[in-house]
Design an enzyme around this catalytic site. Structure first.
Site, short mmCIF file in Angstrom:
data_model
loop_
_atom_site.label_atom_id
_atom_site.label_comp_id
_atom_site.label_asym_id
_atom_site.label_seq_id
_atom_site.Cartn_x
_atom_site.Cartn_y
_atom_site.Cartn_z
CG HIS A 52 18.22 -41.00 27.55
ND1 HIS A 52 19.02 -40.27 28.39
CD2 HIS A 52 17.76 -42.03 28.28
CE1 HIS A 52 19.05 -40.84 29.58
NE2 HIS A 52 18.28 -41.93 29.53
C1 T46 Z 1 17.64 -42.94 32.91
C2 T46 Z 1 17.96 -42.16 34.10
C3 T46 Z 1 17.00 -42.36 35.19
C4 T46 Z 1 27.73 -45.24 32.58
O1 T46 Z 1 28.94 -45.22 32.26
N1 T46 Z 1 27.18 -46.37 33.11
C5 T46 Z 1 25.88 -46.43 33.50
O2 T46 Z 1 25.41 -47.51 33.97
C6 T46 Z 1 25.07 -45.25 33.34
C7 T46 Z 1 23.60 -45.25 33.75
C8 T46 Z 1 25.64 -44.13 32.82
N2 T46 Z 1 26.95 -44.12 32.46
C9 T46 Z 1 27.53 -42.89 31.89
C10 T46 Z 1 27.04 -42.56 30.49
C11 T46 Z 1 27.03 -41.05 30.45
O3 T46 Z 1 28.31 -40.59 30.03
O4 T46 Z 1 27.15 -41.78 32.71
C12 T46 Z 1 26.83 -40.64 31.90
C13 T46 Z 1 25.43 -40.16 32.18
O5 T46 Z 1 24.52 -41.20 31.82
P1 T46 Z 1 23.06 -40.93 31.30
O6 T46 Z 1 23.07 -40.04 30.13
O7 T46 Z 1 22.38 -42.24 31.12
O8 T46 Z 1 22.44 -40.15 32.57
P2 T46 Z 1 20.96 -39.76 32.94
O9 T46 Z 1 20.94 -39.40 34.39
O10 T46 Z 1 20.43 -38.77 31.97
O11 T46 Z 1 20.08 -41.07 32.75
C14 T46 Z 1 20.22 -42.22 33.59
C15 T46 Z 1 19.95 -43.51 32.80
O12 T46 Z 1 20.97 -43.83 31.95
C16 T46 Z 1 18.72 -43.39 32.06
O13 T46 Z 1 18.39 -44.53 31.38
O14 T46 Z 1 16.52 -43.10 32.58
O15 T46 Z 1 19.27 -42.24 34.61
#
Ligand code: T46
Length: 132
Positions: A52
């Site tokens: 993303h």
């Molecule tokens: C990135 C990498 C390094 C939340 O509810 N609150 C939060 O602050 C975050 C970060 C996530 N979430 C929830 C949303 C999704 O349902 O946790 C789930 C996984 O989140 P995300 O798709 O963002 O996970 P990653 O590990 O793919 O990405 C995250 C960051 O969001 C992203 O910006 O670059 O870590």
């Protein structure tokens, strides 16, 4: 610092092998004022996270343990691969930058974020990212 491109940040490393180390992120070595800090861990080997971009969010990723491989792509097509394996080094990721990450199972990733969580800030479709 060019805040339109990813780049590595070397944080201070205070200490000695006999004592251990402290690294720190503070105003003088951060490109933005943090609004949120979160961490990811126990990611199974072989799983790709990320996939993303963000409209506004800027981030710094640090592998405080283990190893992380990050591929970034800017809208102009520039692709880069970064490898984090040292707790005193961070990767700055600008807004509008597609990223995918792979972790060793023991990796603990700290993310220093410029804004609070908002799902509306995500671009999760690669074609939307290219066409935006
Ligand atoms: C990135 C990498 C390094 C939340 O509810 N609150 C939060 O602050 C975050 C970060 C996530 N979430 C929830 C949303 C999704 O349902 O946790 C789930 C996984 O989140 P995300 O798709 O963002 O996970 P990653 O590990 O793919 O990405 C995250 C960051 O969001 C992203 O910006 O670059 O870590």
């Amino acid at each position: 610092m060019n805040n339109n491109k990813p780049y590595l940040i070397n944080f201070p490393k205070i200490g000695a092998p006999s004592l251990g180390y402290i690294s720190l992120a503070e105003k003088s070595n951060l490109p933005f004022t943090p609004k949120r800090i979160y961490w990811t861990y126990f990611t199974p080997e072989g799983v790709n996270r990320g996939g993303h971009s963000h409209f506004q969010l800027e981030q710094i990723l640090v592998a405080v343990a283990g190893k992380i491989t990050i591929i970034t792509e800017l809208k102009d097509g520039t692709k880069q691969e970064f490898f984090l394996d040292s707790p005193d080094v961070g990767l700055y990721i600008p807004k509008m930058c597609w990223r995918t990450m792979k972790y060793t199972h023991n990796a603990v990733q700290i993310c220093i974020a410029s804004i609070e969580y908002d799902e509306v800030d995500y671009i999760r479709d690669y074609n939307d990212f290219l066409n935006y």
